[in-house]
Design a protein around this motif. Sequence first.
Motif, mmCIF file in Angstrom:
data_model
loop_
_atom_site.group_PDB
_atom_site.id
_atom_site.type_symbol
_atom_site.label_atom_id
_atom_site.label_comp_id
_atom_site.label_asym_id
_atom_site.label_seq_id
_atom_site.Cartn_x
_atom_site.Cartn_y
_atom_site.Cartn_z
ATOM 1 N N GLY A 139 -37.763 -22.849 19.028
ATOM 2 C CA GLY A 139 -37.611 -24.066 18.226
ATOM 3 C C GLY A 139 -37.471 -25.296 19.099
ATOM 4 N N MET A 140 -36.710 -25.186 20.185
ATOM 5 C CA MET A 140 -36.567 -26.298 21.124
ATOM 6 C C MET A 140 -37.911 -26.659 21.743
ATOM 7 N N PHE A 157 -35.462 -15.082 13.276
ATOM 8 C CA PHE A 157 -36.215 -15.741 14.346
ATOM 9 C C PHE A 157 -36.731 -17.110 13.927
ATOM 10 N N GLU A 158 -37.483 -17.158 12.835
ATOM 11 C CA GLU A 158 -38.117 -18.402 12.398
ATOM 12 C C GLU A 158 -37.179 -19.286 11.586
ATOM 13 N N GLY A 159 -36.205 -18.672 10.907
ATOM 14 C CA GLY A 159 -35.331 -19.432 10.028
ATOM 15 C C GLY A 159 -34.092 -19.961 10.699
ATOM 16 N N LEU A 160 -33.197 -19.053 11.115
ATOM 17 C CA LEU A 160 -31.919 -19.484 11.682
ATOM 18 C C LEU A 160 -32.103 -20.263 12.978
ATOM 19 N N GLY A 161 -32.966 -19.743 13.884
ATOM 20 C CA GLY A 161 -33.168 -20.420 15.158
ATOM 21 C C GLY A 161 -33.723 -21.819 14.981
ATOM 22 N N LYS A 162 -34.782 -21.949 14.183
ATOM 23 C CA LYS A 162 -35.391 -23.252 13.939
ATOM 24 C C LYS A 162 -34.482 -24.141 13.108
ATOM 25 N N TYR A 163 -33.661 -23.522 12.240
ATOM 26 C CA TYR A 163 -32.729 -24.303 11.425
ATOM 27 C C TYR A 163 -31.752 -25.082 12.300
ATOM 28 N N LEU A 164 -31.213 -24.420 13.329
ATOM 29 C CA LEU A 164 -30.254 -25.075 14.206
ATOM 30 C C LEU A 164 -30.883 -26.276 14.896
ATOM 31 N N ILE A 174 -26.756 -6.612 18.252
ATOM 32 C CA ILE A 174 -27.203 -7.239 19.503
ATOM 33 C C ILE A 174 -28.669 -7.645 19.395
ATOM 34 N N PHE A 175 -29.480 -6.788 18.774
ATOM 35 C CA PHE A 175 -30.903 -7.107 18.564
ATOM 36 C C PHE A 175 -31.061 -8.374 17.721
ATOM 37 N N ILE A 176 -30.303 -8.476 16.640
ATOM 38 C CA ILE A 176 -30.378 -9.656 15.775
ATOM 39 C C ILE A 176 -29.960 -10.910 16.541
ATOM 40 N N LEU A 177 -28.925 -10.801 17.374
ATOM 41 C CA LEU A 177 -28.472 -11.948 18.168
ATOM 42 C C LEU A 177 -29.535 -12.364 19.185
ATOM 43 N N GLN A 178 -30.201 -11.393 19.783
ATOM 44 C CA GLN A 178 -31.274 -11.720 20.724
ATOM 45 C C GLN A 178 -32.408 -12.467 20.022
ATOM 46 N N VAL A 179 -32.774 -11.984 18.855
ATOM 47 C CA VAL A 179 -33.823 -12.644 18.067
ATOM 48 C C VAL A 179 -33.404 -14.069 17.715
ATOM 49 N N TYR A 180 -32.140 -14.219 17.336
ATOM 50 C CA TYR A 180 -31.619 -15.531 16.953
ATOM 51 C C TYR A 180 -31.718 -16.537 18.109
#
Length: 484
Positions: free
Chosen positions: A334-335, A451-458, A321-327
Amino acid sequence: MGAFQVNKDLIPIKAHYFLLNGAHAGVLPFITVYAKQMGISAEVIGLIMAILCCLTVVSRPLIGSIADHLQKLKLVMMTLIFIDISADMGLNFIPTPMTDLTHSSVVCHQNISYIFQFDPYSCEKNSSSCDRCILSCDICQDDSAICLKDSFRHSGNSKTGDLSNVPSECFEEAIRNCHKDINTTVCIEKEDLKNSSKNPILQLCLLSIFTAIIYICNGSIVSLSDAACFNALGTRPELYGKQRLWGTIGWGSFALLSGYLNQVLTGTSGKYNFSAGFYMLGLLLVTDLLVISKLKLKNVKASKNIFKDVGMLIVKPRITIFILQVYFVGIFIGMSRSYIFWYLRSLHASQLVLGCSSAVQCFLGELPFFFFAGWIISKIGHINTFTMSFIANGLKFFTYSFIKNPWLGLPIEFLQGPCFGTFYTAMTSYAKIIAPEGTEATVQGLASGTFEGLGKYLITLYEDLFNRKVSSNPNILVMKLEAI
């Protein structure tokens, strides 16, 4: 110890955050503009950035695990900084493309088709110098056949297509002096030839390689820095925000300085000079090497099997859940980073408004919330701090959707504090708490990579798909250009 007495042991970590963030403030925001100036198209830039964001998801925890395994945190950080500086200098010395980077565009004006050959950089830089902006103009034909054939590029009675940066007075002057000496076929072939000069192979390859190295090095140094900071804090992890805020100060200060120095070096040239930012990164990171050598870090027990320990950690429901929140917060940030300025430009915001927005975001938004983050987390807890970030991001986007005056965006940027400042502090401190002994750098890399990779990647991938859609449906670009 007095209330305002400075802990001298923590000065190096403060200086490190200041120098590291300040160094990259003059490079990272300008890479896409630098690529555009070399003739690399928007869709290719979007694809490169999307791939790089994805790479950091793997590189951060991987390099963190190497640091944990070797128990040589400072050595790994210093090695990455040496590589970072080398890649930065490589970016600075990429040779100018030999291809002609002037653009051509066929437009329709009062049912007559024209082809314009122009230099977009001179048009942006010297709006009063029409002879340096529009290089040539030719009439394709007198009737409206081409205008009717392609409703996007040849419709209406004013500038369309790639001529969005051409000042109106230059466009009108060129129309008055246009030469009627080529036919429709040559007109189209000439434009296609000019468009094919984009994406010079050598420059594209070098820029991709050097940018990838900088992204991987910087991303990994950031997560290792957080691990080093908590190591130096020892039993006082709540002081993390007061150390990290110096990174915000460094970014805000040197972003302003590098922008000014780039402008000075550019002078009256039609092409921007970015070398000040590149040299500034080298100078600041060399200084940072000396600072890192002064960090006082405690030896920690090494993990016998880092990947097994971390793997057993992330399968726990509360950690998932923590990882999903960070994501998801990474997606929101990123938006914001990708589209807030774009939205403000659509409201006719000036460069002054954009500059003020960045200043409010850094110094009045993030800075105080980094400072008080430890106190806030101690009062409401990590989970409620994460929830506060979700609420703040939602309120930020909701409020932006109603404003008509771009100046009203300034008070909204105060929300950057709970959106990012307290969240990032809570994220790193929670990662410190849950990390099995000897895996601190690996878990920090996993959290910051998500946080910086997956979120910004999308978000970057969405931008790339948008640019590709524009290429197949130019009417979308009309709306984009009108918005900007």
